[in-house]
Design a protein around this motif. Structure first.
Motif, PDB file in Angstrom:
ATOM      1  N   PRO A 167      -1.201 -42.534 -12.607  1.00 41.46           N
ATOM      2  CA  PRO A 167      -1.014 -41.647 -11.440  1.00 41.46           C
ATOM      3  C   PRO A 167      -2.025 -41.892 -10.335  1.00 41.46           C
ATOM      4  O   PRO A 167      -3.118 -42.393 -10.554  1.00 41.46           O
ATOM      5  N   LYS A 168      -1.636 -41.482  -9.121  1.00 43.30           N
ATOM      6  CA  LYS A 168      -2.528 -41.481  -7.970  1.00 43.30           C
ATOM      7  C   LYS A 168      -2.163 -40.269  -7.112  1.00 43.30           C
ATOM      8  O   LYS A 168      -1.087 -39.681  -7.248  1.00 43.30           O
ATOM      9  N   SER A 169      -3.078 -39.901  -6.218  1.00 47.20           N
ATOM     10  CA  SER A 169      -2.843 -38.691  -5.408  1.00 47.20           C
ATOM     11  C   SER A 169      -3.412 -38.854  -4.014  1.00 47.20           C
ATOM     12  O   SER A 169      -4.531 -39.364  -3.859  1.00 47.20           O
ATOM     13  N   ASP A 170      -2.643 -38.425  -3.034  1.00 46.11           N
ATOM     14  CA  ASP A 170      -3.146 -38.314  -1.667  1.00 46.11           C
ATOM     15  C   ASP A 170      -3.753 -36.921  -1.480  1.00 46.11           C
ATOM     16  O   ASP A 170      -3.634 -36.044  -2.335  1.00 46.11           O
ATOM     17  N   ALA A 171      -4.438 -36.766  -0.362  1.00 48.25           N
ATOM     18  CA  ALA A 171      -5.119 -35.497  -0.075  1.00 48.25           C
ATOM     19  C   ALA A 171      -4.152 -34.316  -0.063  1.00 48.25           C
ATOM     20  O   ALA A 171      -4.529 -33.191  -0.417  1.00 48.25           O
ATOM     21  N   GLU A 172      -2.888 -34.571   0.326  1.00 48.08           N
ATOM     22  CA  GLU A 172      -1.911 -33.492   0.422  1.00 48.08           C
ATOM     23  C   GLU A 172      -1.695 -32.791  -0.916  1.00 48.08           C
ATOM     24  O   GLU A 172      -1.432 -31.594  -0.960  1.00 48.08           O
ATOM     25  N   ALA A 173      -1.854 -33.531  -2.065  1.00 46.82           N
ATOM     26  CA  ALA A 173      -1.548 -32.977  -3.384  1.00 46.82           C
ATOM     27  C   ALA A 173      -2.774 -32.418  -4.081  1.00 46.82           C
ATOM     28  O   ALA A 173      -2.676 -31.936  -5.213  1.00 46.82           O
ATOM     29  N   LEU A 174      -3.886 -32.396  -3.438  1.00 41.38           N
ATOM     30  CA  LEU A 174      -5.120 -31.946  -4.070  1.00 41.38           C
ATOM     31  C   LEU A 174      -5.304 -30.441  -3.851  1.00 41.38           C
ATOM     32  O   LEU A 174      -4.933 -29.887  -2.798  1.00 41.38           O
ATOM     33  N   ALA A 175      -5.896 -29.811  -4.864  1.00 35.12           N
ATOM     34  CA  ALA A 175      -6.240 -28.391  -4.747  1.00 35.12           C
ATOM     35  C   ALA A 175      -7.619 -28.289  -4.118  1.00 35.12           C
ATOM     36  O   ALA A 175      -8.573 -28.945  -4.566  1.00 35.12           O
ATOM     37  N   LEU A 176      -7.742 -27.443  -3.076  1.00 36.20           N
ATOM     38  CA  LEU A 176      -8.991 -27.326  -2.324  1.00 36.20           C
ATOM     39  C   LEU A 176      -9.657 -25.995  -2.609  1.00 36.20           C
ATOM     40  O   LEU A 176      -9.017 -24.987  -2.870  1.00 36.20           O
ATOM     41  N   ASP A 177     -11.010 -25.996  -2.471  1.00 38.75           N
ATOM     42  CA  ASP A 177     -11.752 -24.754  -2.692  1.00 38.75           C
ATOM     43  C   ASP A 177     -13.087 -24.864  -1.976  1.00 38.75           C
ATOM     44  O   ASP A 177     -13.552 -25.954  -1.625  1.00 38.75           O
ATOM     45  N   GLY A 178     -13.707 -23.671  -1.747  1.00 41.93           N
ATOM     46  CA  GLY A 178     -15.049 -23.612  -1.176  1.00 41.93           C
ATOM     47  C   GLY A 178     -15.143 -23.999   0.273  1.00 41.93           C
ATOM     48  O   GLY A 178     -16.219 -24.420   0.730  1.00 41.93           O
ATOM     49  N   GLY A 179     -14.045 -23.854   1.011  1.00 36.62           N
ATOM     50  CA  GLY A 179     -14.074 -24.149   2.448  1.00 36.62           C
ATOM     51  C   GLY A 179     -13.556 -25.528   2.788  1.00 36.62           C
ATOM     52  O   GLY A 179     -13.425 -25.877   3.980  1.00 36.62           O
TER      53      GLY A 179
END
Length: 308
Positions: A167-179
């Motif tokens: 697998p690979k992931s672009d920024a769109e599929a990442l979970a974000l946190d802390g600002g």
């Protein structure tokens, strides 16, 4: 002889051997008592035919001396040296005891065996040395751990694997946190639509990638695409809830000028352990990190590698 007498009137009268002749004997010639007319001479005169040659002469005391053996015949009283105690040996003897010389063939075989053993020992040592060197190359730097992080290649931009095996992931599929927030203002990001994660330079900011489809437990390498403004940065890596002892090195591998985000896109990697199935990979800005960076892609490679 008498005075005035010059000798015998006839030659035989004066001949000491006159007794041998008839005339001398007629005139009364007598043989000398010592033999041959000389005092104490040995009387060797024998009647013809009476002397037997080859017989031992009688000694004055009448005893016959021991006869020496005839020429070419052994004397009955002669004893060979080897028949006497301590005499000469009766046969040819050899220092080896069997009449043969030293076993040169055996010595040659022994020498060849020693040389062969030395050559084999040297060959084994060389093979072991090569194996050790190859093992070191394969395992990498002993100081490297499952969280090794450095530049995969001197490239100014990241590149995702093309085999599609993991697998690979672009920024769109990442979970974000802390600002942390998504953005596309800075050109050069390779994620779909040029989207990247910015505002990451705050303690607590993070991105989390939930990875599905890991085929088996084992060693993997996580690659991270990012951009920095001409200076080095760091971040913290957490895999399945375990914080790595080594940071993610967000170095300025692109050698961008300070403050230039657009020319600072590059990539790095860390060695990790994953489980079969689903895993979580988190990159965060923690106390002590320098997190001035933009993140655009994450991808995996099987094993601990330095490019992918």
């Amino acid at each position: 002889m008498t005075p005035g007498n010059s000798g015998a009137s006839t030659p035989e009268d004066d001949d000491p051997f006159g007794y041998l002749y008839a005339d001398g004997q007629a005139n009364g010639a007598q043989p000398p008592s010592g033999g041959y007319g000389y005092p104490n001479a040995v009387n060797r005169v024998h009647t013809v035919g009476k002397r037997q040659y080859g017989q031992p002469a009688a000694a004055p005391n009448g005893q016959v001396p021991q006869q020496q053996g005839a020429y070419g015949r052994p004397n009955a009283h002669y004893a060979a040296p080897e028949t006497l105690p301590g005499g000469a040996p009766t046969g040819r003897q050899s220092g080896q005891g069997d009449g043969r010389g030293p076993n040169t063939k055996g010595l040659l075989i022994g020498a060849v065996a020693v040389v062969a053993a030395v050559v084999i020992g040297i060959g084994v040592a060389m093979l072991n040395g090569d194996s050790d060197d190859k093992g070191k190359d394969k395992a990498g730097d002993p100081a490297a751990t499952a969280t090794e992080s450095s530049e995969p290649s001197p490239s100014a931009s990241s590149s995702a694997p093309t085999d599609g095996a993991l697998p690979k992931s672009d920024a769109e599929a990442l979970a974000l946190d802390g600002g942390a927030a998504k953005s596309s203002d800075i050109k050069g990001a390779e994620a779909a639509g040029g989207v990247y994660v910015g505002n990451f330079n705050n303690v607590g900011a993070s991105i989390t990638w939930t990875v599905d489809g890991i085929p088996e437990d084992g060693k993997y390498t996580v690659f991270i695409g990012y951009g920095v403004p001409g200076k080095d940065g760091t971040a913290t890596l957490t895999v399945n809830g375990s914080v790595s002892s080594r940071p993610v090195n967000l170095n300025n591998w692109a050698h961008a000028p300070e403050g230039d985000y657009e020319k600072g896109w590059t990539k790095t990697y860390n060695w990790i352990q994953l489980n079969k199935g689903t895993n979580t990979i988190k990159i965060s800005c923690e106390q002590g990190n320098q997190c001035d960076a933009n993140l655009d892609q994450l991808w995996l490679a099987k094993g601990w590698v330095k490019s992918g």
